[in-house]
Design an enzyme around this catalytic site. Structure first.
Site, PDB file in Angstrom:
ATOM      1  N   ASP A  56      -7.024  -1.486 -11.220  1.00 41.29           N
ATOM      2  CA  ASP A  56      -5.769  -1.975 -11.709  1.00 41.29           C
ATOM      3  C   ASP A  56      -4.992  -1.453 -12.667  1.00 41.29           C
ATOM      4  OD1 ASP A  56      -3.799  -4.127 -11.810  1.00 41.29           O
ATOM      5  OD2 ASP A  56      -5.165  -5.730 -12.801  1.00 41.29           O
TER       6      ASP A  56
ATOM      7  N   HIS B 192       2.453   1.487 -18.483  1.00 40.50           N
ATOM      8  CA  HIS B 192       3.722   1.030 -19.056  1.00 40.50           C
ATOM      9  C   HIS B 192       4.211   2.116 -20.072  1.00 40.50           C
ATOM     10  CE1 HIS B 192       3.671  -3.137 -17.381  1.00 40.50           C
ATOM     11  NE2 HIS B 192       2.497  -3.109 -17.816  1.00 40.50           N
TER      12      HIS B 192
ATOM     13  N   ASN C 210       4.579  -4.491  -6.225  1.00 41.04           N
ATOM     14  CA  ASN C 210       5.509  -5.083  -7.211  1.00 41.04           C
ATOM     15  C   ASN C 210       6.473  -3.908  -7.774  1.00 41.04           C
ATOM     16  OD1 ASN C 210       3.101  -4.141  -8.636  1.00 41.04           O
ATOM     17  ND2 ASN C 210       3.336  -5.678 -10.366  1.00 41.04           N
TER      18      ASN C 210
END
Lengths: 315, 427
Positions: free
Chosen positions: B308, B312, B97
């Site tokens: 995971d 950010h 992604n």
């Protein structure tokens, strides 16, 4: 009352929710509000208490009643009030809420009142800013000044809150008013019953110390106070309920089901009222309704909070 | 460079080895594992004393987000590789992604080129199930496999179309590749920002029910059973999902599963203060879910632990809870949080190491995860007693978004060796 007001103070920087308040703090706020009620009945509706203090009303969500109530509360205490209506969320504007807040902080206000559609937004400000923050409603989380004015209204009519049966009906899931009142009323010793369609009742509400009733009649039966919540029509699209028509037929407060309550039942509503949806029009205007007194008390409660935060040297 | 790791406890779950040994590394491979060999006389060998420490096959994390290409302000392949090495990982698989989505040979090749330039850890790209992860058309699996992709996933953009999922499983199966499924029914989770339960009821935040995950785990298991293909369930967080995987395995369905450290460490209580670092998909769930995840790890239902890792920037997280980005940075805390399972007695140390080495290697079919003689010299040296405090300021990752800041942890990777070269050292 006056002497009490001057000797007891609220030992906290912010009012973010009822959850954090103790019974003593709630009582102090309500007593202080009682003493301010009289100011609004004078011919000259102004006291110099907060002269030279600045209150910013930062509203990220449309509001007429609450914003006006805060503004009038500030003005009657002689504070300088500034209203900021941010029509878009900070994200859309490209400036974060924290950036906005730091800019406001640089102008040295004493109190920032914030209304925001996102739960927790006032808590972010409170963590970052040195100013006092008052939560004027954050998403579906809390609306502490509404619960305080509701408790003030109940107390003035019933004398005490402890022992009363209070029914809250309608869309509990999306209601900050419900959550703040649940925290407040259970702390003050009331028995709180909730009723609404299953799609409007979050799982686990019982853990907040309330009884979830299957039908509205069960909640209303022998109630001292019945509080109807506003139904938002856009919930139809989210399949929360089929139609206003069906909602009104089964969950509206009306002359028939209110007969199950105690004779001296008080009918409350945080406004704005959808007449004929959550409450029948005749009931909203009946002698049992205290909806307009709630609004009057709202100004007094907000004066009390501004005073207790800014006037007693905290801010 | 040739190395001798001397006197450490060597654990290799693949070969069943667990004793104090000496590891001789030559030309990037495990040359010999020596009992008590006369160490003198080895010329051209750097000897490193690791007595009191543990040497294990290089740790493998099959679920990371490296953000490059497209979101380099959050993380780059280089910074993510550094974070991996610092966390004890020698191999990581990265999710597609990015921007553009890794749905083409050229993007897969770009990722591998960048990773090679950086050279700190092995990077294995996972390509998209569908073009642009839009859930409509399959990407070119043969081409992507030839370019170096090791599996397919539309992580973060769950495949809602069951027919597409069926075809993806069939097509990937013919290439002996896994489909890695982010299980979330996006209608059930619509608008949700945290786990639906007591805490969401009280905070008035829109909840994501565990059912949103469980419904899709059930669907994917049914489709894997029907097609005979291998489905790997990513980031299992819900008790019902653990139960479904356990039952499916008992029936012989080709299903494997991973969980992430935050799902056995935190619950939705971590959201109470509206801490946006605790906003993650799937959401931190209730205590029963946490216990079920631990039980799934204990009884083998959950094969592997993956971080995971979702870095950010501050600007993505310093927002209202409803608007904040989802995910937490995990590569540099994953091992220590996982070691707590050993401290708690849920797993033995070899069992934990298995879930972080050979098991994930098998999910994505890579020739890694063992210290057998002749294997690539990917080795992680762990100091099981090292006490440390999580300080996001010291992270190699660009993402400082961790809900574990300030937490006291025990156990840490102190040396990471990749292909015989030391990628990280903190002895």
């Amino acid at each position: 009352m006056e002497t009490e007001k001057n000797t007891r103070k609220l030992d906290r920087k912010d009012i973010l929710g009822i959850k954090e308040l103790s019974v003593e703090e709630i009582n102090l706020i309500l007593e202080t509000a009682d003493s301010f009620l009289e100011v609004s009945t004078r011919e000259i509706k102004k006291v110099p208490t907060l002269r030279g203090k600045t209150v910013i009303n930062l509203f990220y969500e449309a509001s007429t009643r609450t914003r006006t109530s805060f503004e009038i509360a500030g003005k009657r205490l002689s504070a300088d009030t500034v209203n900021i209506t941010a029509s878009t969320s900070s994200v859309v504007k490209g400036e974060t809420l924290i950036d906005t807040a730091r800019n406001l902080e640089s102008m040295n206000p004493d109190i920032i009142v914030i209304r925001h559609s996102a739960a927790g937004a006032p808590h972010i400000l409170a963590r970052v800013l040195k100013q006092s923050i008052i939560n004027a409603g954050d998403g579906a989380h809390e609306h502490p000044t509404q619960a305080l004015l509701d408790m003030m209204t109940i107390k003035s009519k019933k004398g005490a809150i402890a022992g009363l049966k209070v029914a809250i009906t309608g869309d509990i899931a999306h209601s900050r008013v419900a959550r703040s009142n649940i925290h407040g009323l259970t702390k003050m010793g009331a028995r709180v019953f909730l009723a609404g369609p299953a799609t409007m009742m979050p799982y686990g509400m019982e853990k907040m110390g309330v009884t979830v009733a299957g039908r509205i009649e069960e909640a209303i039966e022998d109630a001292d106070v019945v509080m109807a919540l506003r139904i938002q029509t856009e919930r139809e699209k989210q399949c929360i309920f089929p139609s206003l028509r069906e909602y009104a037929a089964h969950f509206s407060l009306n002359k028939r089901n209110i007969g199950l309550a105690r004779k001296d039942v008080m009918i409350m509503h945080p406004g704005p009222v959808n007449r004929g949806v959550e409450i029948s029009p005749d009931l909203a205007d009946s002698a049992s309704s205290v909806i307009l007194e709630q609004v009057t008390n709202g100004v007094a409660v907000r004066m009390a909070l501004l005073y207790l935060l800014a006037g007693s040297g905290n801010a | 460079m040739n190395l001798l790791l001397k006197g450490g406890r060597v654990i290799d779950p693949f070969t069943g080895l667990d004793k104090v040994q000496n590891l001789l590394i030559k030309e990037g491979r495990i040359a010999e594992i020596l009992d008590d060999a006369p160490i003198q006389g080895l010329s051209g060998v750097e000897v490193i004393d690791i007595a009191g420490k543990i040497a294990v096959p290089g740790l493998i994390d099959i679920h990371t987000h490296l953000r490059e290409p497209g979101n380099e302000y959050k993380e780059t392949i280089a910074s993510g590789s550094e974070a991996a090495a610092a966390g004890g990982f020698t191999s990581i698989a990265c999710m597609p992604n990015t921007n553009p989505v890794n749905d083409k040979r050229s993007t897969t090749e770009f990722i591998l080129k960048r990773a090679k330039e950086c050279g700190l850890v092995n990077v294995y790209p996972i390509a998209a199930i569908s073009l642009k992860s839009e859930g409509a058309l399959l990407s070119e699996y043969w081409d992507l496999k030839e370019a170096g992709a090791v599996g397919f996933s539309d992580d973060g953009r769950p495949v809602m179309n069951s027919a597409l999922m069926r075809r993806a499983l069939e097509y990937a199966s013919s290439l002996d590749m896994p489909i890695i499924s982010h299980c979330e029914d996006t209608n059930l989770s619509s608008g949700g920002v945290m786990h639906e339960g007591m805490v969401s009821a009280e905070l008035g935040l829109v909840g994501i029910p565990a059912a949103a995950e469980e419904v899709m785990v059930a669907r994917d298991i049914i489709l894997a059973g029907y097609t005979g293909a291998h489905i790997h369930i990513a980031h299992v967080s819900a008790a019902g999902a653990v139960r479904l995987v356990r039952e499916a395995k008992a029936r012989g369905v080709r299903v494997t599963a991973e969980t992430a450290p935050h799902y056995f460490t935190l619950t939705d209580e971590a959201v109470r203060a509206f801490d946006t670092f605790a906003r993650v998909y799937p959401p931190l769930r209730g205590q029963e879910d946490l216990e079920a995840v631990k039980e799934g790890l204990r009884d083998g239902t959950i094969d592997t632990i993956a971080s995971d890792h979702a870095p950010h920037a501050r600007t993505d997280k310093e927002l209202e809870f409803d608007y904040a980005a989802t995910g937490l940075t995990g590569l540099e805390t994953s091992l220590a949080l996982s070691l707590s399972l050993v401290q708690e007695g849920i797993l033995t140390l070899p069992e934990l190491i298995r879930k972080m080495t050979i098991n994930p290697a098998r999910v994505i079919h890579i020739p890694k995860g063992t210290l057998a003689e002749g294997a690539d010299a990917d080795i992680t040296v762990i100091d099981p007693d090292r006490q440390w405090v999580v300080d996001p300021g010291t992270f190699r990752s660009r993402g400082k978004n961790t809900p574990f800041g300030g937490r006291h942890l025990t156990g840490k990777a102190v040396m990471t060796i990749v292909g015989g070269k030391i990628s990280f050292q903190d002895m």
